[in-house]
Design a protein around this motif. Sequence first.
Motif, PDB file in Angstrom:
ATOM      1  N   ASP A  35       0.861  -1.171   0.000  1.00 10.85           N
ATOM      2  CA  ASP A  35       0.000   0.000   0.000  1.00 10.85           C
ATOM      3  C   ASP A  35       0.900   1.224   0.000  1.00 10.85           C
ATOM      4  O   ASP A  35       1.680   1.428   0.920  1.00 10.85           O
TER       5      ASP A  35
ATOM      6  N   GLU B 195      -7.726  -1.619  13.651  1.00 10.93           N
ATOM      7  CA  GLU B 195      -8.120  -1.603  12.244  1.00 10.93           C
ATOM      8  C   GLU B 195      -7.813  -2.954  11.606  1.00 10.93           C
ATOM      9  O   GLU B 195      -6.775  -3.558  11.878  1.00 10.93           O
TER      10      GLU B 195
ATOM     11  N   ARG C 156      -8.042  -4.768   7.599  1.00 12.30           N
ATOM     12  CA  ARG C 156      -8.271  -4.557   6.171  1.00 12.30           C
ATOM     13  C   ARG C 156      -8.100  -5.866   5.425  1.00 12.30           C
ATOM     14  O   ARG C 156      -7.155  -6.601   5.673  1.00 12.30           O
ATOM     15  N   ARG C 157      -9.017  -6.109   4.519  1.00  8.30           N
ATOM     16  CA  ARG C 157      -8.852  -7.210   3.575  1.00  8.30           C
ATOM     17  C   ARG C 157      -9.518  -6.832   2.256  1.00  8.30           C
ATOM     18  O   ARG C 157     -10.742  -6.790   2.154  1.00  8.30           O
TER      19      ARG C 157
ATOM     20  N   ASP D 260     -11.477  -5.290  -0.181  1.00 10.95           N
ATOM     21  CA  ASP D 260     -12.477  -4.228  -0.256  1.00 10.95           C
ATOM     22  C   ASP D 260     -13.218  -4.005   1.051  1.00 10.95           C
ATOM     23  O   ASP D 260     -14.231  -3.318   1.077  1.00 10.95           O
ATOM     24  N   THR D 261     -12.725  -4.592   2.154  1.00  7.63           N
ATOM     25  CA  THR D 261     -13.384  -4.447   3.446  1.00  7.63           C
ATOM     26  C   THR D 261     -12.430  -3.812   4.444  1.00  7.63           C
ATOM     27  O   THR D 261     -11.283  -4.245   4.581  1.00  7.63           O
ATOM     28  N   VAL D 262     -12.902  -2.777   5.130  1.00 10.86           N
ATOM     29  CA  VAL D 262     -12.142  -2.107   6.182  1.00 10.86           C
ATOM     30  C   VAL D 262     -13.016  -2.084   7.430  1.00 10.86           C
ATOM     31  O   VAL D 262     -14.194  -1.703   7.368  1.00 10.86           O
TER      32      VAL D 262
ATOM     33  N   ARG E  44     -12.895  -0.672  11.450  1.00  9.63           N
ATOM     34  CA  ARG E  44     -12.231   0.120  12.475  1.00  9.63           C
ATOM     35  C   ARG E  44     -13.089   0.129  13.725  1.00  9.63           C
ATOM     36  O   ARG E  44     -14.319   0.181  13.636  1.00  9.63           O
TER      37      ARG E  44
ATOM     38  N   TYR F 102     -12.310   5.262   0.520  1.00  9.25           N
ATOM     39  CA  TYR F 102     -11.513   4.076   0.804  1.00  9.25           C
ATOM     40  C   TYR F 102     -11.241   3.889   2.285  1.00  9.25           C
ATOM     41  O   TYR F 102     -11.044   2.784   2.755  1.00  9.25           O
ATOM     42  N   ASP F 103     -11.208   4.988   3.056  1.00  9.33           N
ATOM     43  CA  ASP F 103     -10.819   4.835   4.469  1.00  9.33           C
ATOM     44  C   ASP F 103     -11.985   4.409   5.343  1.00  9.33           C
ATOM     45  O   ASP F 103     -13.104   4.330   4.902  1.00  9.33           O
TER      46      ASP F 103
END
Length: 816
Positions: free
Chosen positions: A4, A104, A106-107, A109-111, A113, A815-816
């Motif tokens: 990233d 957090e 992330r994988r 398309d999934t975030v 928090r 995206y965040d």
Amino acid sequence: MKPDSSSLNSPARPSRLARLPEPTTLARAVQGALAVLALGGVCTPSWAQNTAAGQDAAAIRLKPGDTLVQQVPTEVRKQLPVFIWGESLEGEMDGVTVMQGGAELRRHDTVIRADRIEHDKRTGETKAQGNVLINRNGDRFTGPDAEVNVNSHWGHFNQPEYSLLKNEGKGDARRVDFMGDDRTLVHDGRYSTCPRPPGSTWMPDWIVRASSIELDRVEDVGIAKSGVIEFMGVPILAAPILSFPLSDQRKTGALPPSLSISTQSGVELSTPYYFNIAPNYDATVTPTLMTKRGLDLSGEFRYLQPGYSGNLRTSYMPSDKLRDDDRWAVAYRHNQQLTRPIGGGSPIGLRVNLNKVSDDNYWRDFPRTITSLTSRLLHNEVSMGWGKGPWSASAGMYRYQTLQDVNAPITPPFDRLPSVGFSYEQPNQTLFGAPGWDLSFATNATRFQRAVLSAGVPTGREIGGDRSVAVAQIARRWQAPGWFVIPKARVHMARYSNDNTTGSTVSATRTVPTVSIDSGLVFERPAEFFGTSYIQTLEPRAFATWTPFRDQSELPNYDSAARSFNYSSMFAEHAFSGNDRISDTRAVTVGVSSRLLAPETGAEVVRLGVAQRALLADQNVTLPRGTPVTERLSDTLLAGRVQWDPLWSVDANVQYNTKASESRRTTLGGRYTPGPYKVLSAAYRIQKGVSEQLDLGWQWPLSGLWGRTPEPVPGRALGPGQWYGVGRLNYSLPDRKLIDVIAGFEYDAGCWLGRVVLERLQTSATTSDRRILFQLEFNGFSKVGGSSLQSIQANVPKYQYLREEVVQPNRFQQYD
């Protein structure tokens, strides 16, 4: 795996990832520091391995790309790693890992928090608590706690607020269930596309309340059950099932209802419903309740295939109270490319255009339903055409339904049952040892037929006959950069076999030759006006035509009419269109025009022209009941167009009679378009002794009248809270009254549009129909529709819809 880019050399995250330790448990927690863990898939990216082997990370070459890939294949997704991050991290490498403090996960398309995240690598089950945010493909959900499987994307979220990426939909719910990659079920929820300001209180201008709302990302559709639509806190529509789009794609569902008040029909309420049957088929059904007349049910079906396309429009009103009769209308269009005939050539083209209404008063009682260019002449056609090289052929049947008015009857045109034609056209041929000759030959055979009328009422008798026409023509063009000469010769032959009133047949033939020569010069010079450089042209033109007199007074007139007086007809061989009257025109036309051209682009800035025709002998061939033309000089035609600035354009045409020193016909028009959603147009038309009219059209943001107009927002007009004036007026100066009026206001609230339109249409010399139309359009919930918008689009020149299509957003924008 590529890193990233946001994590490279960032002070908040480590600049390099190292291989994780081998033990299966991580006994100690990392307190007060950031840690990143890659779970599943490939633990260590190849670029990190190269770095660990001693290679310089700065030597890594990245591949450039224009776009980020939003979707990856399913088999690849299963192998993608899970990245976790937190201030405190503990757990098992192959078991449960707990992150706390700014946690957090992330994988792809999934975030996720939250304050605390618990993730099981073996099953993919993830629990999040405290200030939870889940981002799935750009759709965001926030709330106190959630459980979701990052492998299967099944789970639930309690008391969330949500925001959808594609259509800016927003809402909240008691609970949301995630059912795989593409489906979400909202329980006891609310939905709107209006902005949601920070804070707990949210009452948008419009909102949908429902016991459940299913969001389907595959079909891009939302389905609300037991739903109620509220506008400004007032319920306006309730239904057991409501569907709405989640993107700008077509979908089945209700279109915006339209409300109007008409002097003729009373209160009109239309509730159209759209059926997205397939990508190449759709239908719209529109029931309209008219309090003074009854229920009208109309529909439209459209289809599109590689070889054909078409649409069917129908309308039916049983027991119309206005006429005490059933009323109906049908309009059908079909175009198709059939198979290629033996011998090759282009495919045979089929065209079908059918129009039929129930009675003569339909055009007056339903003026907005008839789609024909002439509301009282409904064209019906079934025709076929074919071509191969210089050859072409056509055949068809053409009929008209004429809607008569006893106070203003019209003579219907002749039906052609059938009409068959062949033509040959071969340009640039060599004749007499010289190239450049254009040859053409056309022939046509037609059966004409028409009912005999008495005071506009059919008598039951018919008149007509057969006509065969053949036209042969030869022409040659000589030209150079500064001049051209085009001589032309033509022979027009016709044979008639007419039905006599006594039952016998009368035959006649006619052959008329025509020769003409067209010539012109083109001069150019650099010029400067008002400090700007141009190329100025001077283009004189001379045209001479000679056709001898042939007596045609005893021949029928099936399709000939006088040509309009314009620049094109001034340089035409004959004074009539059609094939039944060939005028004995022996004349010379002289004209001159001048243009100003932009040197860089060649764009025409100014065009001025004048032309006049001089008859060398009387024109004795006339239309039925016409008189010979003995005046040697025709009216003078003056024409001009100025577009000095791209924002302005002005057109003028004047037919001036020098003998009487007066204008017989004048048309003046202008248009001003300074920017998006801004257009002003005006036209003045006068035909001496016939009509004199003023035509005004406009679309303009009203905020711009009192200050600076805001800049357009992408996909929208000038932002929320803007009023727009829109309309068109047609005013008769001799009668001192408005003939047709379309005038109203549009309001853009950001998440909804409102329209109020006043419409007045003249239905006869003494009567008119007046309507007031109201319409609401909720963005992201109902698509374009409604009679008020259709009325504006059909009548206001250069009208621009306040919601233009935009490119669909992608998940990286959120995206965040």
